[in-house]
Design a protein around this motif. Structure first.
Motif, PDB file in Angstrom:
ATOM      1  N   THR B  90     -26.193 -31.419  -8.906  1.00  0.00           N
ATOM      2  CA  THR B  90     -26.113 -31.416 -10.367  1.00  0.00           C
ATOM      3  C   THR B  90     -26.694 -30.126 -10.913  1.00  0.00           C
ATOM      4  O   THR B  90     -27.249 -29.319 -10.164  1.00  0.00           O
ATOM      5  CB  THR B  90     -26.927 -32.587 -10.966  1.00  0.00           C
ATOM      6  N   ILE B  91     -26.557 -29.976 -12.217  1.00  0.00           N
ATOM      7  CA  ILE B  91     -27.122 -28.792 -12.864  1.00  0.00           C
ATOM      8  C   ILE B  91     -28.647 -28.790 -12.744  1.00  0.00           C
ATOM      9  O   ILE B  91     -29.278 -27.747 -12.629  1.00  0.00           O
ATOM     10  CB  ILE B  91     -26.675 -28.725 -14.340  1.00  0.00           C
ATOM     11  N   ASP B  92     -29.224 -29.978 -12.683  1.00  0.00           N
ATOM     12  CA  ASP B  92     -30.674 -30.062 -12.509  1.00  0.00           C
ATOM     13  C   ASP B  92     -31.107 -29.429 -11.203  1.00  0.00           C
ATOM     14  O   ASP B  92     -32.150 -28.780 -11.128  1.00  0.00           O
ATOM     15  CB  ASP B  92     -31.133 -31.524 -12.550  1.00  0.00           C
ATOM     16  N   ASP B  93     -30.284 -29.631 -10.144  1.00  0.00           N
ATOM     17  CA  ASP B  93     -30.597 -29.003  -8.858  1.00  0.00           C
ATOM     18  C   ASP B  93     -30.684 -27.495  -9.021  1.00  0.00           C
ATOM     19  O   ASP B  93     -31.556 -26.833  -8.474  1.00  0.00           O
ATOM     20  CB  ASP B  93     -29.526 -29.348  -7.817  1.00  0.00           C
ATOM     21  N   VAL B  94     -29.746 -26.937  -9.765  1.00  0.00           N
ATOM     22  CA  VAL B  94     -29.743 -25.484  -9.990  1.00  0.00           C
ATOM     23  C   VAL B  94     -31.035 -25.065 -10.667  1.00  0.00           C
ATOM     24  O   VAL B  94     -31.669 -24.080 -10.291  1.00  0.00           O
ATOM     25  CB  VAL B  94     -28.529 -25.071 -10.854  1.00  0.00           C
ATOM     26  N   LYS B  95     -31.425 -25.874 -11.635  1.00  0.00           N
ATOM     27  CA  LYS B  95     -32.648 -25.521 -12.367  1.00  0.00           C
ATOM     28  C   LYS B  95     -33.856 -25.570 -11.446  1.00  0.00           C
ATOM     29  O   LYS B  95     -34.708 -24.670 -11.490  1.00  0.00           O
ATOM     30  CB  LYS B  95     -32.847 -26.465 -13.562  1.00  0.00           C
ATOM     31  N   VAL B  96     -33.934 -26.594 -10.611  1.00  0.00           N
ATOM     32  CA  VAL B  96     -35.065 -26.709  -9.677  1.00  0.00           C
ATOM     33  C   VAL B  96     -35.085 -25.511  -8.736  1.00  0.00           C
ATOM     34  O   VAL B  96     -36.118 -24.905  -8.491  1.00  0.00           O
ATOM     35  CB  VAL B  96     -34.990 -28.028  -8.878  1.00  0.00           C
ATOM     36  N   ILE B  97     -33.921 -25.196  -8.203  1.00  0.00           N
ATOM     37  CA  ILE B  97     -33.847 -24.074  -7.261  1.00  0.00           C
ATOM     38  C   ILE B  97     -34.339 -22.802  -7.935  1.00  0.00           C
ATOM     39  O   ILE B  97     -35.156 -22.053  -7.404  1.00  0.00           O
ATOM     40  CB  ILE B  97     -32.403 -23.885  -6.745  1.00  0.00           C
ATOM     41  N   GLU B  98     -33.834 -22.557  -9.135  1.00  0.00           N
ATOM     42  CA  GLU B  98     -34.208 -21.326  -9.838  1.00  0.00           C
ATOM     43  C   GLU B  98     -35.700 -21.272 -10.106  1.00  0.00           C
ATOM     44  O   GLU B  98     -36.322 -20.224 -10.042  1.00  0.00           O
ATOM     45  CB  GLU B  98     -33.423 -21.211 -11.141  1.00  0.00           C
ATOM     46  N   LYS B  99     -36.250 -22.442 -10.370  1.00  0.00           N
ATOM     47  CA  LYS B  99     -37.667 -22.479 -10.712  1.00  0.00           C
ATOM     48  C   LYS B  99     -38.549 -22.268  -9.488  1.00  0.00           C
ATOM     49  O   LYS B  99     -39.521 -21.518  -9.523  1.00  0.00           O
ATOM     50  CB  LYS B  99     -38.013 -23.844 -11.360  1.00  0.00           C
ATOM     51  N   GLU B 100     -38.191 -22.887  -8.361  1.00  0.00           N
ATOM     52  CA  GLU B 100     -39.102 -22.912  -7.232  1.00  0.00           C
ATOM     53  C   GLU B 100     -38.875 -21.838  -6.182  1.00  0.00           C
ATOM     54  O   GLU B 100     -39.778 -21.515  -5.418  1.00  0.00           O
ATOM     55  CB  GLU B 100     -39.052 -24.300  -6.570  1.00  0.00           C
ATOM     56  N   GLU B 102     -38.511 -18.555  -3.986  1.00  0.00           N
ATOM     57  CA  GLU B 102     -39.138 -17.234  -3.973  1.00  0.00           C
ATOM     58  C   GLU B 102     -38.158 -16.168  -3.522  1.00  0.00           C
ATOM     59  O   GLU B 102     -38.234 -15.024  -3.930  1.00  0.00           O
ATOM     60  CB  GLU B 102     -40.292 -17.214  -2.956  1.00  0.00           C
ATOM     61  N   PHE B 103     -37.254 -16.571  -2.598  1.00  0.00           N
ATOM     62  CA  PHE B 103     -36.377 -15.590  -1.973  1.00  0.00           C
ATOM     63  C   PHE B 103     -35.047 -15.430  -2.683  1.00  0.00           C
ATOM     64  O   PHE B 103     -34.121 -14.855  -2.145  1.00  0.00           O
ATOM     65  CB  PHE B 103     -36.111 -15.985  -0.515  1.00  0.00           C
ATOM     66  N   LEU B 104     -34.943 -15.982  -3.892  1.00  0.00           N
ATOM     67  CA  LEU B 104     -33.652 -15.937  -4.577  1.00  0.00           C
ATOM     68  C   LEU B 104     -33.697 -15.090  -5.839  1.00  0.00           C
ATOM     69  O   LEU B 104     -34.694 -15.064  -6.549  1.00  0.00           O
ATOM     70  CB  LEU B 104     -33.210 -17.349  -4.963  1.00  0.00           C
ATOM     71  N   ASN B 105     -32.583 -14.390  -6.082  1.00  0.00           N
ATOM     72  CA  ASN B 105     -32.424 -13.703  -7.362  1.00  0.00           C
ATOM     73  C   ASN B 105     -32.023 -14.665  -8.451  1.00  0.00           C
ATOM     74  O   ASN B 105     -32.329 -14.475  -9.619  1.00  0.00           O
ATOM     75  CB  ASN B 105     -31.329 -12.641  -7.259  1.00  0.00           C
ATOM     76  N   GLY B 106     -31.250 -15.693  -8.033  1.00  0.00           N
ATOM     77  CA  GLY B 106     -30.788 -16.650  -9.017  1.00  0.00           C
ATOM     78  C   GLY B 106     -29.796 -17.595  -8.389  1.00  0.00           C
ATOM     79  O   GLY B 106     -29.450 -17.463  -7.215  1.00  0.00           O
ATOM     80  N   ALA B 107     -29.347 -18.588  -9.164  1.00  0.00           N
ATOM     81  CA  ALA B 107     -28.366 -19.538  -8.659  1.00  0.00           C
ATOM     82  C   ALA B 107     -27.466 -19.941  -9.803  1.00  0.00           C
ATOM     83  O   ALA B 107     -27.871 -19.906 -10.970  1.00  0.00           O
ATOM     84  CB  ALA B 107     -29.063 -20.764  -8.079  1.00  0.00           C
ATOM     85  N   ALA B 108     -26.234 -20.307  -9.468  1.00  0.00           N
ATOM     86  CA  ALA B 108     -25.301 -20.733 -10.502  1.00  0.00           C
ATOM     87  C   ALA B 108     -24.483 -21.896  -9.983  1.00  0.00           C
ATOM     88  O   ALA B 108     -24.084 -21.904  -8.820  1.00  0.00           O
ATOM     89  CB  ALA B 108     -24.383 -19.573 -10.891  1.00  0.00           C
ATOM     90  N   PRO B 109     -24.216 -22.898 -10.822  1.00  0.00           N
ATOM     91  CA  PRO B 109     -23.371 -24.006 -10.402  1.00  0.00           C
ATOM     92  C   PRO B 109     -21.906 -23.638 -10.621  1.00  0.00           C
ATOM     93  O   PRO B 109     -21.617 -22.670 -11.318  1.00  0.00           O
ATOM     94  CB  PRO B 109     -23.780 -25.123 -11.355  1.00  0.00           C
ATOM     95  N   ALA B 110     -21.037 -24.383 -10.013  1.00  0.00           N
ATOM     96  CA  ALA B 110     -19.620 -24.114 -10.253  1.00  0.00           C
ATOM     97  C   ALA B 110     -18.805 -25.387 -10.117  1.00  0.00           C
ATOM     98  O   ALA B 110     -19.084 -26.246  -9.286  1.00  0.00           O
ATOM     99  CB  ALA B 110     -19.110 -23.063  -9.279  1.00  0.00           C
TER     100      ALA B 110
END
Ligand SMILES: Nc1ncnc2c1ncn2[C@@H]1O[C@H](COP(=O)(O)OP(=O)(O)OP(=O)(O)O)[C@@H](O)[C@H]1O
Ligand SMILES: [Mg+2]
Lengths: 260, 411
Positions: B90-100, B102-110
């Motif tokens: 879900t979009i919430d997963d994207v938000k959690v990933i983005e928040k937590e 360290e090794f990511l620039n960002g994430a986007a759902p599709a």
């Protein structure tokens, strides 16, 4: 190698004792040779005659190491041929013997030069320059200058037989064997071929020919008569006919044959 | 012993004397080798273009899809239509990933779909790509005119869309699209921008036949769902992509309340893994091609053997003549073996030439990219040599064993 043990003197090149050959055709056995004794001295010119089926070709093939006898001993230059394997026999056919056939047996797709060259490609030591020289010598010996690039189908019977003789000569063998070399040729052309053989014989080659024509056989110094696989008569020709002389007296048929 | 060059010469002479027959004999090899080399060039070309498009997207992409693709049973259930984890992301997963993370620039759902897109009385079928504002950077959307949807568009489920060039051509023609209202599945959307043309992808799909809209709008107004089709994340560097992938997995497991030992309800893949998958596909492709090649070469080889046996019989007299003037058995063997190898190698070379021509034509006139490399050529040549040797040895031995007298008597 067996030592010479009988009457054959030291310059005896072919020494055949009690040679027989039997062909098996299913259950039928054809005895082609039944104990032939024959000695040929080096430098001799011999004709073998006899009725059809008397074993002339069979004998020639054995002498030429194309075939091996079922019984008896064949010493070629004091070497017992029966002890040789296929490769050694091939080596002898290549170096010591030149074979001329009634039907020429040229490679139809190859030209005169390539046909003459054939024994050389199966012999080890003739490279480049030497090879060319040998071919030219052979061509000269049979007077075929100018026909080098012609294929057998573009040559007359006499010319084909001269190519075949040149091929037999090219490796400078000691013995030339010719099975009915003039059988497919007219008398003038046959005479020309005999002239070439006589020249070669004068140069020291041992020559055996098979023929049905007494006129041809009279060019040699000895005639051996074969019947039913046995030699039954020998005849020494004191004064062999000279083919050169004969050609002078014969009409110039040759010009007509060549269409010139 | 006859010199090798001599037997090659004889072989060419004899083949040249019967060109049509030689060609027909070689046809099996030509087709076999040609097909294999051509197919391999297509395979390599596809692989290269996929690899380069992977590089285009960036080799630090991580793709999360719902369902556990590593479990065989999952695939089986999916086949039966029981797509039980379809709504796992879900979009919430994207938000959690983005928040937590360290090794990511960002994430986007599709969410990916295909819909009818229309403007006035014109309509076309296009792919609809729904995501959030980060897609612009993560998925490499380049805006040509206008703007990308922003965070507030996503938050407010705005009915805004960006259109690709093919869609513009089909429904707008010469009309300026920005500001116009189109219908996607019957709902009105205002066009706020156009996307730079991307061309076709490696599978020949037109990437410009697309529209992109905010994911929230797609979920609530178009499809009535609360899950997403996939999540695309980007690691900070190419080197820590595996750490980043593990991190995403860890975060999602926590977010989905999965206990240790319980299997994932999602699958995390990164580009390196995709390249591996690609390798597997290429291997299957190669095995298939090799089997076809094997059969073609077998058939070709039997053809060669057949014609060589005929040739030995036809040339019995020639063999007799050669033996009479001193050819040894091995000379004759070598001659006929050389002939069959020359036949098969010539076939191989012609096959390669044929494949190169086909490959150039495909490259120029179709969407396929092909790539001729040395490997299949060397492979083809060695195989045709082996075929020539293998199927030539028996006829050559028959020739070598002939008795000279009988050969000379042969009519
Ligand atoms: N390969 C063979 N198989 C069976 N019989 C053979 C073979 N070669 C020769 N013969 C037989 O052996 C005998 C001698 O044959 P050969 O060819 O030596 O005769 P020839 O004297 O040369 O006859 P011609 O003058 O007709 O050439 C003949 O009866 C022939 O049928
Ligand atoms: Mg005879």
């Amino acid at each position: 190698m067996n030592e010479v043990k009988n009457s054959c003197s030291n310059n005896c090149i072919i020494d055949i004792t009690g040679v027989s050959k039997i062909y098996k055709l299913g259950k039928v056995q054809v005895v082609a040779l039944r104990g032939v004794d024959l000695k040929i001295r080096e430098g001799e010119f011999v004709a073998i005659m006899g009725p059809s089926g008397s074993g002339k070709s069979t004998l020639m093939n054995i002498i030429g190491c194309l075939d091996i006898p079922d019984n008896g001993i064949y010493l070629l230059e004091n070497t017992d041929v029966s002890e040789l394997n296929d490769n050694q026999l091939a080596e002898i056919r290549n170096k010591k013997i030149g074979f001329v056939f009634q039907t020429f047996n040229l490679l139809s797709r190859s030209n005169a030069i390539e046909n003459i060259e054939l024994p050389l490609i199966y012999s080890k030591k003739t490279a480049g320059k030497n090879r060319k020289a040998k071919i030219t010598d052979s061509l000269d010996a049979v007077r075929l200058k100018g026909w080098e690039k012609h294929r057998p189908s573009e040559l007359s019977g006499g010319q084909r037989q001269r190519v075949a003789i040149a091929r037999a000569l090219v490796n400078d063998p000691a013995i030339i064997l010719a099975d009915e070399p003039t059988g497919n040729l007219d008398s003038v052309t046959g005479e020309e071929i005999m002239a070439i053989f006589q020249e070669l014989n004068n140069q020291g080659k041992t020559i055996l020919i098979v023929t049905h024509e007494l006129d041809i056989a009279r060019h040699t110094s000895r005639i051996i008569y074969l019947r039913d696989g046995l030699i039954f008569k020998e005849e020494i020709i004191k004064e062999p006919v000279s083919a050169r002389q004969m050609l002078k007296t014969m009409p110039k048929l040759e010009d007509k044959i060549k269409g010139g | 012993m006859i010199r090798f060059a001599e037997s090659v010469k004889i072989a060419f002479q004899s083949l040249a004397s019967n060109k049509l027959r030689a060609f027909l004999t070689m046809l099996g090899i030509i087709i076999g080798v040609g097909a294999v080399v051509a197919m391999m060039s297509i395979g390599y070309g596809a692989q290269e273009s996929v690899l380069s498009s992977v590089q285009d997207i960036g080799s630090n992409m991580i793709i999360v899809t719902p369902g556990n693709q590593d479990e065989e049973q999952q695939g089986f259930e999916r086949m039966l239509g029981e797509d039980k984890d379809r709504d796992a992301l879900t979009i919430d997963d994207v938000k959690v990933i983005e928040k937590e993370a360290e090794f990511l620039n960002g994430a986007a759902p599709a969410i990916l779909n295909a819909s009818i897109v229309s403007y006035l009385n014109k309509n076309t079928r296009a792919s609809v790509y729904a995501s959030d504002e980060e897609a612009e950077s993560i998925y490499n959307f380049k805006v040509q005119d206008g703007r990308f949807y922003n965070a507030s568009d996503v938050k407010n489920t705005s009915n805004v869309a960006l259109v690709g060039q093919t869609v513009i051509n089909k429904i707008f023609g010469k009309i300026e699209p920005i500001g116009k209202i189109i219908k996607i599945d019957g709902k009105n959307f205002t066009i706020i921008g156009t996307i730079e043309p991307k061309g076709t992808d490696q599978f020949g799909n037109d990437q410009d036949n697309s529209v992109t809209i905010p994911i929230t709008t797609a979920q609530q107004k178009l499809y009535g769902i609360d899950y997403v089709n996939m999540i695309i994340a980007q690691s900070t560097t190419e080197d820590n992509i595996d750490e980043a992938s593990e991190e995403v997995e860890r975060i999602l497991r926590k977010a989905h309340n999965l206990r240790p030992g319980q299997s994932n309800d999602f699958t995390v893949r990164n580009q390196t893994q995709l390249v591996d998958v690609l390798g597997t596909i290429t291997n299957i492709f190669t095995i298939t091609i090799s089997s076809i090649a094997g059969i073609a070469l077998l058939v070709g080889g039997i053809g060669i053997m057949n014609i060589m046996l005929v040739s030995v019989t036809e040339r019995t007299r020639e063999i007799g003549i050669r033996k009479a003037v001193g050819a040894k058995n091995k000379d004759i063997l070598l001659q006929f073996l050389t002939e069959s190898v020359v036949l098969s190698i010539t076939g191989g070379v012609m096959g390669i030439a044929f494949a190169v021509i086909v490959s150039i034509i495909l490259n120029r006139f179709t969407i396929l990219t092909t790539s001729i490399t040395l490997f299949p050529i060397i492979l083809a040549l060695s195989f045709s040599t082996v075929v020539g040797l293998f199927f030539g040895i028996y006829p050559a031995m028959r020739a070598a064993r002939l008795n000279p007298i009988e050969a000379l008597r042969y009519e």
